[in-house]
Design an enzyme around this catalytic site. Structure first.
Site, PDB file in Angstrom:
ATOM      1  N   LEU A  75      -5.741   5.322  15.065  1.00 37.57           N
ATOM      2  CA  LEU A  75      -5.116   5.472  13.795  1.00 37.57           C
ATOM      3  C   LEU A  75      -5.918   4.577  12.782  1.00 37.57           C
ATOM      4  O   LEU A  75      -5.953   3.278  13.173  1.00 37.57           O
ATOM      5  CB  LEU A  75      -3.638   5.107  13.803  1.00 37.57           C
ATOM      6  CG  LEU A  75      -2.729   5.971  12.580  1.00 37.57           C
ATOM      7  CD1 LEU A  75      -2.774   7.380  12.376  1.00 37.57           C
ATOM      8  CD2 LEU A  75      -1.342   5.317  12.955  1.00 37.57           C
ATOM      9  N   ASP A  76      -6.413   5.048  11.794  1.00 36.75           N
ATOM     10  CA  ASP A  76      -7.286   4.088  10.969  1.00 36.75           C
ATOM     11  C   ASP A  76      -6.510   3.115  10.374  1.00 36.75           C
ATOM     12  O   ASP A  76      -5.389   3.375  10.121  1.00 36.75           O
ATOM     13  CB  ASP A  76      -7.980   5.161   9.771  1.00 36.75           C
ATOM     14  CG  ASP A  76      -8.940   6.211  10.044  1.00 36.75           C
ATOM     15  OD1 ASP A  76      -9.349   6.003  11.171  1.00 36.75           O
ATOM     16  OD2 ASP A  76      -9.338   6.978   9.381  1.00 36.75           O
ATOM     17  N   PRO A  77      -7.118   1.856  10.038  1.00 35.63           N
ATOM     18  CA  PRO A  77      -6.555   0.818   9.327  1.00 35.63           C
ATOM     19  C   PRO A  77      -5.798   1.277   8.090  1.00 35.63           C
ATOM     20  O   PRO A  77      -4.804   0.625   7.783  1.00 35.63           O
ATOM     21  CB  PRO A  77      -7.691  -0.230   9.076  1.00 35.63           C
ATOM     22  CG  PRO A  77      -8.817   0.049  10.303  1.00 35.63           C
ATOM     23  CD  PRO A  77      -8.585   1.727  10.435  1.00 35.63           C
ATOM     24  N   ALA A 103      -4.349   4.005   7.559  1.00 38.41           N
ATOM     25  CA  ALA A 103      -3.372   4.873   7.910  1.00 38.41           C
ATOM     26  C   ALA A 103      -2.072   4.059   8.552  1.00 38.41           C
ATOM     27  O   ALA A 103      -2.170   3.027   8.949  1.00 38.41           O
ATOM     28  CB  ALA A 103      -3.687   6.018   8.851  1.00 38.41           C
TER      29      ALA A 103
END
Length: 339
Positions: free
Chosen positions: A42-44, A46
């Site tokens: 999960l992207d930073p 997000a």
């Protein structure tokens, strides 16, 4: 401590940092050392559901990568960035702002099997290098399109999504998005805020829209947002991304980092540890006798088992033994658990 701890990942935290936080919590709680891994990056930028596998559950973390996900995401119209999110720099602009009716009209184009080009700033590898490393170094990154499935893409008014629309001059519009000039901005009366008046889509242009997408593995929401904006005759980027479900895990079982620390200090992490079995809720159980369980633990094949072909969660008295594959009555171990 073999199972799943579900984090509600905050903004700015990377997935590996989430793993490190759980490792620290296990140590500070006096639980000892366990393998820890995450079940899907999960992207930073997000937030939301980040499954963390503990102990023997790490053997199933890879399986989580194949699971469906559900996201809420906001598309800001008017600016496309190099990263396709708010972290990047502007590479294209447009004065075009779609109406809600126009947004609803294009959603069907992006529902079902589709082909999409992943963002240049992604973890995919190009000639052994991460795409985002090449992009940050100034190299041109061209990624091949991939086939994914959008199971559903909710209209903000009719599809049960978060109903978050912004017209004209909402204070939430970032400067990056180049909102309408001051002469065009008008405050929206509260009964009509978000472009909804008695359930009727507003004809006014939108600066942003929030949608909900249920997607297959490999889907990039940033690419989806980019393509939706292009289909509307404008450009756009993601300003908010929140994962609300990953496989069987959703926000109802997710905890904050503060709660994680609180439970660790109280040595009560087991209160939020979900059973290993939860990640396999989509496959049936196969009950074993002690002799059968012993054979599978030794890596042997069970013959003559009366079960349909397919994968099963083999267990002995509710204790996980293995993820197995049944074929023509033979049972073979796919993943064994040391429990």
């Amino acid at each position: 401590m073999h199972g799943w701890i579900i984090l509600d990942k905050p903004l700015g935290l990377g997935s590996t940092q989430g793993v490190s936080a759980v490792k620290r919590a296990l140590r500070s709680g006096g639980y000892g050392k366990f393998k820890v891994g995450h079940g899907g990056t999960l992207d930073p930028l997000a937030t939301g559901v980040l499954p963390i596998a503990v102990g023997e559950a790490t053997k199933l973390a890879g399986r989580m990568l194949d699971s469906d996900k559900i996201y809420d995401f906001t598309v800001m119209f008017g600016v496309q960035t190099d990263t396709l999110d708010a972290e990047g720099v502007s590479i294209a602009t447009s004065d075009v702002r779609p109406t809600l009716a126009a947004v609803e009209a294009v959603l069907a184009q992006f529902t079902g099997p589709i082909s999409q080009v992943p963002p240049a700033y992604s973890a995919l590898k190009v000639d052994g290098e991460r795409a985002y490393d090449l992009a940050r170094a100034g190299h041109e990154v061209v990624l091949a399109s991939r086939d994914v499935t959008i199971h559903s893409l909710s209209s903000p008014v009719r599809g049960g999504g978060p109903a978050q629309l912004v017209e004209g001059a909402s204070a939430s519009v970032p400067l990056l998005a180049s909102p309408l000039p001051p002469s065009k901005r008008t405050a929206v009366p509260s009964p009509y805020r978000g472009g909804i008046a008695g359930g009727t889509p507003s004809p006014l242009p939108l600066n942003e829209v929030t949608l909900t997408a249920h997607v297959s593995k490999g889907t990039y929401i940033r690419s989806l947002a980019r393509d939706i904006a292009l289909a509307l005759g404008t450009v756009g980027h993601v300003t908010m991304l929140r994962r609300t479900k990953a496989g069987p895990f959703d926000l109802t079982s997710a905890i904050s980092l503060d709660k994680l620390d609180e439970l660790a200090k109280a040595s009560a992490l087991e209160d939020v540890l979900l059973p290993l079995r939860v990640a396999l809720d989509d496959i049936p159980a196969l009950s074993l006798t002690p002799d059968q369980a012993g054979a599978l633990r030794q890596g042997r094949i069970l013959a003559g088992i009366a079960a349909d072909d397919g994968q099963y969660f083999a267990e002995l008295d509710a204790v996980p033994v293995a993820l197995v594959e049944v074929e023509d009555g033979d049972v073979r171990v796919v993943r064994g658990f040391n429990l």
